[in-house]
Design a protein around this motif. Structure first.
Motif, PDB file in Angstrom:
ATOM      1  N   UNK A 175     102.056  59.016  62.367  1.00 46.81           N
ATOM      2  CA  UNK A 175     103.072  57.953  62.392  1.00 46.81           C
ATOM      3  C   UNK A 175     103.412  57.496  60.966  1.00 46.81           C
ATOM      4  N   UNK A 176     102.376  57.349  60.165  1.00 49.40           N
ATOM      5  CA  UNK A 176     102.567  56.930  58.766  1.00 49.40           C
ATOM      6  C   UNK A 176     103.351  58.011  58.006  1.00 49.40           C
ATOM      7  N   UNK A 177     103.023  59.260  58.273  1.00 48.69           N
ATOM      8  CA  UNK A 177     103.732  60.375  57.639  1.00 48.69           C
ATOM      9  C   UNK A 177     105.228  60.304  57.974  1.00 48.69           C
ATOM     10  N   UNK A 178     105.533  60.092  59.267  1.00 47.76           N
ATOM     11  CA  UNK A 178     106.944  59.995  59.688  1.00 47.76           C
ATOM     12  C   UNK A 178     107.640  58.823  59.016  1.00 47.76           C
ATOM     13  N   UNK A 179     106.953  57.681  58.997  1.00 45.07           N
ATOM     14  CA  UNK A 179     107.523  56.487  58.372  1.00 45.07           C
ATOM     15  C   UNK A 179     107.801  56.738  56.890  1.00 45.07           C
ATOM     16  N   UNK A 180     106.859  57.405  56.241  1.00 40.68           N
ATOM     17  CA  UNK A 180     107.012  57.681  54.802  1.00 40.68           C
ATOM     18  C   UNK A 180     108.203  58.607  54.546  1.00 40.68           C
ATOM     19  N   UNK A 181     108.399  59.575  55.413  1.00 45.79           N
ATOM     20  CA  UNK A 181     109.532  60.500  55.232  1.00 45.79           C
ATOM     21  C   UNK A 181     110.851  59.753  55.463  1.00 45.79           C
ATOM     22  N   UNK A 182     110.893  58.944  56.517  1.00 47.83           N
ATOM     23  CA  UNK A 182     112.111  58.163  56.789  1.00 47.83           C
ATOM     24  C   UNK A 182     112.420  57.250  55.604  1.00 47.83           C
ATOM     25  N   UNK A 183     111.386  56.569  55.104  1.00 53.36           N
ATOM     26  CA  UNK A 183     111.581  55.650  53.979  1.00 53.36           C
ATOM     27  C   UNK A 183     112.092  56.390  52.738  1.00 53.36           C
ATOM     28  N   UNK A 184     111.431  57.506  52.417  1.00 59.35           N
ATOM     29  CA  UNK A 184     111.777  58.224  51.184  1.00 59.35           C
ATOM     30  C   UNK A 184     113.122  58.928  51.242  1.00 59.35           C
ATOM     31  N   UNK A 185     113.560  59.310  52.438  1.00 58.57           N
ATOM     32  CA  UNK A 185     114.832  60.045  52.547  1.00 58.57           C
ATOM     33  C   UNK A 185     116.015  59.118  52.865  1.00 58.57           C
ATOM     34  N   UNK A 186     115.733  57.813  52.963  1.00 57.54           N
ATOM     35  CA  UNK A 186     116.839  56.865  53.200  1.00 57.54           C
ATOM     36  C   UNK A 186     117.687  56.725  51.934  1.00 57.54           C
ATOM     37  N   UNK A 187     118.984  56.494  52.148  1.00 58.60           N
ATOM     38  CA  UNK A 187     119.874  56.332  51.000  1.00 58.60           C
ATOM     39  C   UNK A 187     119.576  55.047  50.238  1.00 58.60           C
ATOM     40  N   UNK A 188     119.220  54.001  51.030  1.00 59.55           N
ATOM     41  CA  UNK A 188     118.985  52.698  50.401  1.00 59.55           C
ATOM     42  C   UNK A 188     117.512  52.326  50.481  1.00 59.55           C
ATOM     43  N   UNK A 189     117.079  51.556  49.495  1.00 55.48           N
ATOM     44  CA  UNK A 189     115.702  51.065  49.484  1.00 55.48           C
ATOM     45  C   UNK A 189     115.517  50.058  50.613  1.00 55.48           C
ATOM     46  N   UNK A 190     114.515  50.268  51.447  1.00 54.42           N
ATOM     47  CA  UNK A 190     114.251  49.381  52.583  1.00 54.42           C
ATOM     48  C   UNK A 190     112.950  48.638  52.313  1.00 54.42           C
ATOM     49  N   UNK A 191     113.077  47.363  51.933  1.00 56.90           N
ATOM     50  CA  UNK A 191     111.900  46.582  51.541  1.00 56.90           C
ATOM     51  C   UNK A 191     110.874  46.478  52.669  1.00 56.90           C
TER      52      UNK A 191
END
Lengths: 142, 108
Positions: free
Chosen positions: A45-61
Motif C-alpha cells: 500500500x505504501x509502495x502504491x501511495x509513493x508511486x501515486x505521490x511521485x508521479x503526480x503533476x502537483x505536489x500533494x502535501x
C-alpha cells in the motif's frame, strides 16, 4: 492403588501442560504469520501511495505527510514484537525510508515518470524488503 | 548534559529540508536547536527522537548532515551527540549522514 492414581494424575496434568504450551506456541506462530501478512499488505500500500505521490503533476502535501507517517509506522512495526524476530537488516530499513521519502519536500519536488530512477527504486526496495520478510518468515515461523 | 526532546521542544510533526518546506524543517532544527546546543559548553547532547509521527530523510540529512557542512567535525558530532530512539534505523541513518558528509568534505 494410590500409587497408580498418582501416576494417572501426573500423566493427566503433564499431558494438559504439554497440550497447553503446544497450543500457545501454535497460536503465537499463527499471530506472527498474520502480522507478516499484514505488514506485507501495508508495504504494498505504501509502495502504491509513493508511486501515486511521485508521479503526480502537483505536489500533494497531505499525501506527502501520509507517506512519511506510514513509512515510519512500517519501519517501527518491523522492529517490534512479534516481527522483530525476523531480524530485518537495519540497512534495508534505512534504504526503504530514503527511497520512499526522498522526493517529499515541497521546495524540491519533481514530478516523476513511471520509469524514473526514483519510482524504480521505490519498487526495487519494497520488493527487496518483502523478499527478506518472506524468507525470514519461512525460516522462523513455519 | 543538554537534553533535546524533539517531540516536546520542536514538534511532533517534523518534515522537510529547508524553511520553505514547512515550519518544522531540518534547517530550522539544526540552526535553532542543534548549533546553539553544540556551541554551549555542554559536553554531551542527548537528542530524544521518539514520540514524533515520522521523519523524512531530507529532514535528517539537513539537520544532522548539515552540521558537518556547517564546519563541525564528524568525530566531534559522533562523540557529543547521543541519539536516543527505539527505532535503531533512525540512529544509524543519522550517523550515516554525518559520516557521509565528512567523507565528502575530506574528498573535496
Amino acid at each position: 492403588m494410590e500409587y497408580a492414581n498418582l501416576i494417572t494424575w501426573i500423566l493427566v496434568i503433564g499431558g494438559w501442560i504439554a497440550v497447553h504450551f503446544a497450543t500457545l506456541s501454535r497460536e503465537r506462530r499463527k499471530e506472527s504469520r498474520e502480522a507478516v501478512s499484514k505488514i506485507i499488505d501495508d508495504l504494498r500500500l505504501i509502495e502504491s501511495l509513493a508511486v501515486v505521490f511521485n508521479t503526480s503533476d502537483k505536489y500533494d502535501f497531505s499525501c506527502s505527510v501520509s507517506l512519511i507517517w506510514r513509512v515510519d509506522r512500517a519501519i517501527k512495526t518491523l522492529q517490534r514484537v512479534p516481527l522483530k524476530t525476523l531480524h530485518i537488516p537495519t540497512e534495508l530499513l534505512i534504504r526503504f525510508r530514503q527511497a520512499l521519502t526522498t522526493n517529499t519536500d515541497k521546495s524540491s519536488f519533481l514530478a516523476q515518470a513511471h520509469d524514473s530512477e526514483i519510482v524504480n527504486e521505490i519498487h526495487h526496495i519494497t520488493d527487496e524488503l518483502i523478499d527478506e520478510i518472506e524468507v525470514a518468515k519461512y525460516l522462523i515461523f513455519s | 548534559m543538554t537534553v533535546i526532546a524533539i517531540k516536546d521542544e520542536f514538534s511532533r510533526y517534523p518534515a522537510g529540508r529547508y524553511r520553505e518546506d514547512g515550519p518544522y524543517n531540518g534547517q530550522r532544527f539544526r540552526e535553532d536547536f542543534l548549533v546553539p546546543a553544540l556551541q554551549q559548553n555542554a559536553d554531551k547532547i542527548l537528542i530524544k527522537l521518539d514520540g514524533v509521527r515520522g521523519y523524512n530523510s531530507s529532514f535528517l540529512d539537513e539537520a544532522f548532515g548539515g552540521l558537518v557542512r556547517n564546519g563541525f567535525s564528524a568525530a566531534e558530532l559522533l562523540n557529543r551527540l547521543q541519539l536516543e530512539s527505539q527505532d535503531k534505523s533512525l540512529i544509524e541513518e543519522i550517523k550515516g549522514y554525518i559520516k557521509d558528509q565528512s567523507n565528502i568534505s575530506t574528498s573535496v
